[in-house]
Design a protein around this motif. Structure first.
Motif, PDB file in Angstrom:
ATOM      1  N   SER A  32      -0.582 -10.734  -0.572  1.00  0.00           N
ATOM      2  CA  SER A  32      -1.269 -10.531   0.694  1.00  0.00           C
ATOM      3  C   SER A  32      -0.938  -9.160   1.292  1.00  0.00           C
ATOM      4  O   SER A  32      -1.842  -8.407   1.669  1.00  0.00           O
ATOM      5  CB  SER A  32      -0.870 -11.667   1.642  1.00  0.00           C
ATOM      6  OG  SER A  32      -1.343 -11.401   2.926  1.00  0.00           O
ATOM      7  N   THR A  33       0.335  -8.812   1.351  1.00  0.00           N
ATOM      8  CA  THR A  33       0.697  -7.494   1.902  1.00  0.00           C
ATOM      9  C   THR A  33       0.494  -6.393   0.880  1.00  0.00           C
ATOM     10  O   THR A  33       0.323  -5.239   1.226  1.00  0.00           O
ATOM     11  CB  THR A  33       2.183  -7.453   2.317  1.00  0.00           C
ATOM     12  OG1 THR A  33       2.995  -7.567   1.136  1.00  0.00           O
ATOM     13  CG2 THR A  33       2.520  -8.581   3.270  1.00  0.00           C
ATOM     14  N   ARG A  34       0.539  -6.756  -0.389  1.00  0.00           N
ATOM     15  CA  ARG A  34       0.455  -5.824  -1.519  1.00  0.00           C
ATOM     16  C   ARG A  34       1.541  -4.743  -1.441  1.00  0.00           C
ATOM     17  O   ARG A  34       1.357  -3.627  -1.913  1.00  0.00           O
ATOM     18  CB  ARG A  34      -0.963  -5.239  -1.672  1.00  0.00           C
ATOM     19  CG  ARG A  34      -1.993  -6.351  -1.815  1.00  0.00           C
ATOM     20  CD  ARG A  34      -3.317  -5.929  -2.370  1.00  0.00           C
ATOM     21  NE  ARG A  34      -3.330  -5.905  -3.820  1.00  0.00           N
ATOM     22  CZ  ARG A  34      -3.423  -6.974  -4.596  1.00  0.00           C
ATOM     23  NH1 ARG A  34      -3.508  -8.177  -4.092  1.00  0.00           N
ATOM     24  NH2 ARG A  34      -3.412  -6.842  -5.896  1.00  0.00           N
ATOM     25  N   GLU A  35       2.657  -5.137  -0.881  1.00  0.00           N
ATOM     26  CA  GLU A  35       3.816  -4.245  -0.876  1.00  0.00           C
ATOM     27  C   GLU A  35       4.625  -4.461  -2.148  1.00  0.00           C
ATOM     28  O   GLU A  35       4.393  -5.405  -2.888  1.00  0.00           O
ATOM     29  CB  GLU A  35       4.661  -4.515   0.372  1.00  0.00           C
ATOM     30  CG  GLU A  35       3.938  -4.048   1.637  1.00  0.00           C
ATOM     31  CD  GLU A  35       4.647  -4.461   2.913  1.00  0.00           C
ATOM     32  OE1 GLU A  35       5.715  -5.097   2.832  1.00  0.00           O
ATOM     33  OE2 GLU A  35       4.108  -4.150   3.994  1.00  0.00           O
ATOM     34  N   SER A  36       5.594  -3.584  -2.359  1.00  0.00           N
ATOM     35  CA  SER A  36       6.359  -3.656  -3.594  1.00  0.00           C
ATOM     36  C   SER A  36       7.314  -4.842  -3.564  1.00  0.00           C
ATOM     37  O   SER A  36       8.056  -5.044  -2.594  1.00  0.00           O
ATOM     38  CB  SER A  36       7.144  -2.357  -3.772  1.00  0.00           C
ATOM     39  OG  SER A  36       7.874  -2.413  -4.967  1.00  0.00           O
ATOM     40  N   ALA A 534       1.108  -1.592 -10.567  1.00  0.00           N
ATOM     41  CA  ALA A 534       2.098  -2.545 -10.059  1.00  0.00           C
ATOM     42  C   ALA A 534       1.455  -3.886  -9.748  1.00  0.00           C
ATOM     43  O   ALA A 534       0.493  -3.962  -8.982  1.00  0.00           O
ATOM     44  CB  ALA A 534       2.752  -1.987  -8.799  1.00  0.00           C
ATOM     45  N   SER A 537       0.160  -5.483  -6.238  1.00  0.00           N
ATOM     46  CA  SER A 537      -0.280  -4.381  -5.382  1.00  0.00           C
ATOM     47  C   SER A 537      -1.499  -3.653  -5.938  1.00  0.00           C
ATOM     48  O   SER A 537      -2.490  -3.474  -5.234  1.00  0.00           O
ATOM     49  CB  SER A 537       0.875  -3.397  -5.186  1.00  0.00           C
ATOM     50  OG  SER A 537       0.505  -2.363  -4.314  1.00  0.00           O
ATOM     51  N   ASP A 538      -1.428  -3.235  -7.199  1.00  0.00           N
ATOM     52  CA  ASP A 538      -2.557  -2.507  -7.779  1.00  0.00           C
ATOM     53  C   ASP A 538      -3.501  -3.484  -8.473  1.00  0.00           C
ATOM     54  O   ASP A 538      -3.103  -4.189  -9.407  1.00  0.00           O
ATOM     55  CB  ASP A 538      -2.058  -1.488  -8.813  1.00  0.00           C
ATOM     56  CG  ASP A 538      -1.332  -0.328  -8.155  1.00  0.00           C
ATOM     57  OD1 ASP A 538      -1.820   0.160  -7.124  1.00  0.00           O
ATOM     58  OD2 ASP A 538      -0.269   0.081  -8.668  1.00  0.00           O
ATOM     59  N   TYR A 539      -4.744  -3.492  -8.037  1.00  0.00           N
ATOM     60  CA  TYR A 539      -5.749  -4.267  -8.763  1.00  0.00           C
ATOM     61  C   TYR A 539      -6.021  -3.565 -10.084  1.00  0.00           C
ATOM     62  O   TYR A 539      -6.170  -2.344 -10.133  1.00  0.00           O
ATOM     63  CB  TYR A 539      -7.042  -4.370  -7.965  1.00  0.00           C
ATOM     64  CG  TYR A 539      -6.921  -5.209  -6.715  1.00  0.00           C
ATOM     65  CD1 TYR A 539      -6.925  -6.600  -6.792  1.00  0.00           C
ATOM     66  CD2 TYR A 539      -6.807  -4.628  -5.466  1.00  0.00           C
ATOM     67  CE1 TYR A 539      -6.817  -7.376  -5.641  1.00  0.00           C
ATOM     68  CE2 TYR A 539      -6.698  -5.398  -4.310  1.00  0.00           C
ATOM     69  CZ  TYR A 539      -6.705  -6.763  -4.411  1.00  0.00           C
ATOM     70  OH  TYR A 539      -6.603  -7.527  -3.272  1.00  0.00           O
TER      71      TYR A 539
END
Lengths: 571, 571
Positions: A32-36, A534, A537-539
């Motif tokens: 959801s946040t797409r953070e690391s 990642a 995070s990365d689609y």
């Protein structure tokens, strides 16, 4: 870690929930946040894993050499295996069960009947237990990946271990989100004429059927863990079909999955292995079977496109390949940019679906911190960076690894012949082997770099699956973007790269990349590989161009893997 | 309500948000709790709508008769229209634009370029404005539905008005949920070797392309609003293709949608109308075009199956038809159960995809409050309830409406001939017209009721699109369930019904219905039609049997209508 066989799904849930529910919650937060975030470490350092694990892992893999990789699954007809190490050029001599498709389908169908009744939260936790066990044995996996795919040790450990498991858990997180979105129960009240109607409604998550996962040769785990976990969580037994030259990593995954399933009291045939040979491919037998309702494919654009053009009435998810472009409009320092691109094109000898291949540079040259650089200068800078890497064979080995298949050598050879035949092409750097410090027999190849004219689309606009970099002069920077995005639209792309110090140019280019369905990295330099994707995070793959129809991972990757059946009655 | 043309998408958002954001929030809550909710009233009572609206609506519809239904869209080649009222058997004489497919595709492609840049929240609010305007003109729609589809006035008002709009808003809610799930922006930080990497990432929602919505003849709005709204919200311009015998309701929807789009400053070609004739169908021209990426179809199983078997590389959502079964194991009071089934089979003369058709009853009879009833007794009870309804022509008209197409009359005729030829069949009640109190020329037909042997699958196991009820004696109640669920699995089903006072029997039957992907209503009686499907609460079609591959509505209905394209750069 050994676990007692668990008597009931409820007990399995309790035990697995204690171990993994935090991880699941964090994964759902991360997508959801797409953070690391990752529950794993992708460094093979023995400071993290202890002094023994690396050697134990290597020994564990080597102990398999020349042996049967025992998997006790139904319908075993023979034991097959043809894997050859790209490092030693010797056969691994490991054989794997080849089961009759009918037997796997029958066993999968039986497994579906019980697996679908296991609460999906429990199914998801089973996936996390499988992931944890794979991580615990990741040094063994790393050596396997090296010797079937040719990745370097460091890359194999990270990219085919934690990074791959993360991609799987990411898909799992989406599957759980999508299923949690379905309330299991509702009470519905309204007035109908004179009656106050109150209905109790139940909504049951139902799997679609059996799932076939066709794995690729170069990244067998990174590309198949997402499908495996998404299928298992949504209740669909998975039949894992490895590429015939890279069976071990998939077989190891299947073996561990079956152990976990059995240990917790579930039918191990929820996951089976479908090996085949290049001479006698087996995928179609599963595709043609009506019980197989979901197909995930990673591999060549040719076969992927054949599947996309022929499969109907089934859910099909493909990730194939494309031509990844770089546009350079202006840079602060050419060597820095050249290093970023050259290293990424050298990583795993460009056998990655995100490797850059075709570099568009305005023919009038680009602004750099040191004045203007021509396309020829850019090519030279790339060549210099590759040379610098090759000069240090230990570093080169850590980056380039080995070339998995002779075919890739041939591809580069063929490209070279085509280029050499033309006067308007300049080969700035020849592809040549580098000496691997540990494996003298390793099949290695460093990237060819050439300046080729824009009209030579027949060569640079095709995916050349091997280390080769084309620098293509264009009429202007805008023309470069136009060509890069047309290439993406027509031939597919998984990753595109743009370098510019001009914010106006970046802003006006963005839209064309979006239109082309091209994921774009802008001005990436430094220690992170520019083609690193990642999880959480990365689609990966947009589904909007010919490089594949599905993305890792989004709701679309999971939402059609299950269905909802309802029943209702008066309260 | 008239609105000033709005200058900018932001201004459109502000205005529309003030009107509709609460509705959107409530709809999103409703699809989650699946409790009863609607922003509309489905009663045509003038107590609710005021004294003038009913007459105004009728007048508004009648004013169109014999005229051009002006829609100012591109590429109009001619004006066509062949609708005939099932009530008056007279042509409506209304003509609609027939545009060249190439012109609609070109206009749609152009519209996509701007529409995709409108924030999806705004796009969703535009859909809600369209829904509100359709509701405001629902009396006009009701009369149109009556005279093209044959629904009764009351059903047309509710089922093709608020109930249909609710189904559309339900799909819209899912689309918004799925898109809100994609964060537009993230900052991603992790250490790579010596570098602290911080990347700014943007994720853009992208439509897939143009969307073709192939509408059915009997419920043109209920079945197409979901696709329309799901497509618009996700950024895909919709080309609405009505059935050639039921154009008006779709044309009215298109006209209102285009008015709303224009009024708020958007390209009206986000929604266009693609009319055709039965002699020269146009759908394939759109299906074959690569810009058309999404196809929604509601209609016959034959055409639906042709689409399912031929369409590749596009998102295809189908809802076709199936055979809906009733199993009666035991009842508290036979007349009550017979009334529930008979009335539901009489509703819209069984021209609903949820109408019950085939009733399995154990041959030894069922327990009732009054002793045992044989299959013949059940058939008689059904016939009695139908007769009771027909005796009151006003009530009959409100329930049965008219038969849309002569074809349905022929279907029942053919069935009757097949049955009459057999000695082991008993026709308990003949299909016969009822006199419509208002329209003496109305094409009407009341249900045929027959007891037919279990081996006569060729007749009762096929969908007979017309008012006919088969009572089929079975070896046992479990055999009845086995037959009903096999029928569902093999021939498709949209709704199944089970009557039993035995909780053990219900419990052990549930699983078979789930396996067959059959939505099940248990022991429904009373004022609510047993085949009523409530938006936000009842899933319509499971996608697990041949009655269609998509459900109204779930995440799978929306998640693959859009894609995500990302870009990233150093923070």
């Amino acid at each position: 870690m050994a676990t007692q066989a668990t008597a009931s799904p409820d007990a399995a849930y309790e035990e697995l929930s204690a171990r993994h529910s935090d991880t699941l919650a964090r994964a759902i937060e991360a997508v959801s946040t797409r953070e690391s975030w990752s529950p794993f470490s992708d460094s093979p350092s023995s400071k993290i894993h202890g002094a023994e694990k690396p050697a134990e892992g290597q020994a564990a893999f080597e102990a398999w050499l020349g042996k049967r990789y025992e998997i006790d699954q139904p319908g075993i007809a023979e034991w097959i295996g043809d894997e050859v190490s790209p490092y030693t050029r010797q056969p691994l001599g490991i054989t794997y069960p080849r089961s009759e498709p009918a037997a796997l389908i029958e066993a999968g169908t039986k497994a579906l009947a019980s697996w679908r009744k296991v609460d999906f939260e429990t199914r998801a936790l089973v996936c996390l237990e499988i992931a944890q066990r794979l991580y615990d044995r990741n040094f063994e996996m790393a050596h396997a990946i090296m010797h079937v795919a040719g990745q370097s040790y460091v890359q194999a450990f990270a990219g085919s271990g934690p990074n791959a498991l993360d991609r799987g858990i990411e898909a799992l997180a989406y599957a759980v989100k999508a299923m949690r979105d379905v309330t299991p129960h509702a009470v519905w009240r309204r007035k109908f004429g004179p009656d106050d109607v109150a209905l109790e409604k139940h909504y049951t998550i139902m799997p679609r059927g059996l799932a076939l996962v066709i794995c690729c040769a170069s990244f067998p785990t990174w590309n198949s863990h997402p499908a495996l976990f998404a299928n298992l969580a949504t209740g669909n037994p998975a039949i894992m079909k490895p590429h015939p030259i890279a069976i071990f990593p998939v077989a190891m995954t299947v073996k561990i999955a079956r152990e976990v399933l059995s240990e917790f009291g579930f039918d191990p045939n929820v996951v089976t292995l479908a090996t085949d040979t290049r001479e006698q491919p087996v995928a179609q037998a599963f595709i043609d079977d009506p019980t197989v309702q979901i197909i995930d494919f990673t591999g060549s654009a040719r076969y992927g496109s054949q599947l996309e053009n022929s499969i109907t009435k089934k859910a099909l998810f493909t990730e194939t390949s494309g031509v990844n472009s770089v546009v350079i409009e202006s840079v602060a320092a050419l060597p820095t940019t050249a290093r970023a691109v050259a290293r990424s094109a050298s990583l795993f000898s460009a056998q990655m679906c995100t490797s850059p291949q075709t570099i568009f540079v305005p023919e009038d040259g680009i602004r750099t911190g040191d004045g203007t650089a021509s396309p020829r200068d850019v090519a030279q800078a790339l060549a210099d960076e590759i040379d610098a890497l090759v000069e240090n064979p230990k570093a080169a080995a850590g980056v380039m690894g080995a070339v998995q298949a002779e075919l890739s050598m041939d591809v580069v050879d063929t490209v070279r012949s085509k280029l050499a035949a033309r006067e308007d092409v300049e080969i700035v750097r020849e592809a040549s082997p580098y000496p691997h410090p540990e494996y003298p027999e390793a099949r290695t190849l460093t990237p060819l770099v050439a300046v080729v004219p824009a009209e030579l689309e027949a060569v640079y606009a095709d995916e050349q699956f091997g280390p080769v970099l084309f620098v293509v002069p264009t009429a202007s920077a805008d023309d470069a973007v136009a060509r890069a995005t047309r290439l993406a639209k027509e031939n597919g792309t998984i990753a595109t790269y743009l370098y510019s110090t001009n914010e106006d140019f970046i802003a006006r280019s963005t839209d064309a990349y979006e239109e082309a369905g091209a994921n774009l990295s802008i001005n990436l330099h430094g220690s992170m590989w520019i083609n690193f994707a990642a999880a959480y995070s990365d689609y990966h793959v947009t589904g909007l161009n010919p490089a594949g129809n599905a993305s890792l991972a989004d709701l679309a990757f999971v939402a059609s893997r299950f269905r909802i059946v309802q029943r209702r009655r008066p309260e």
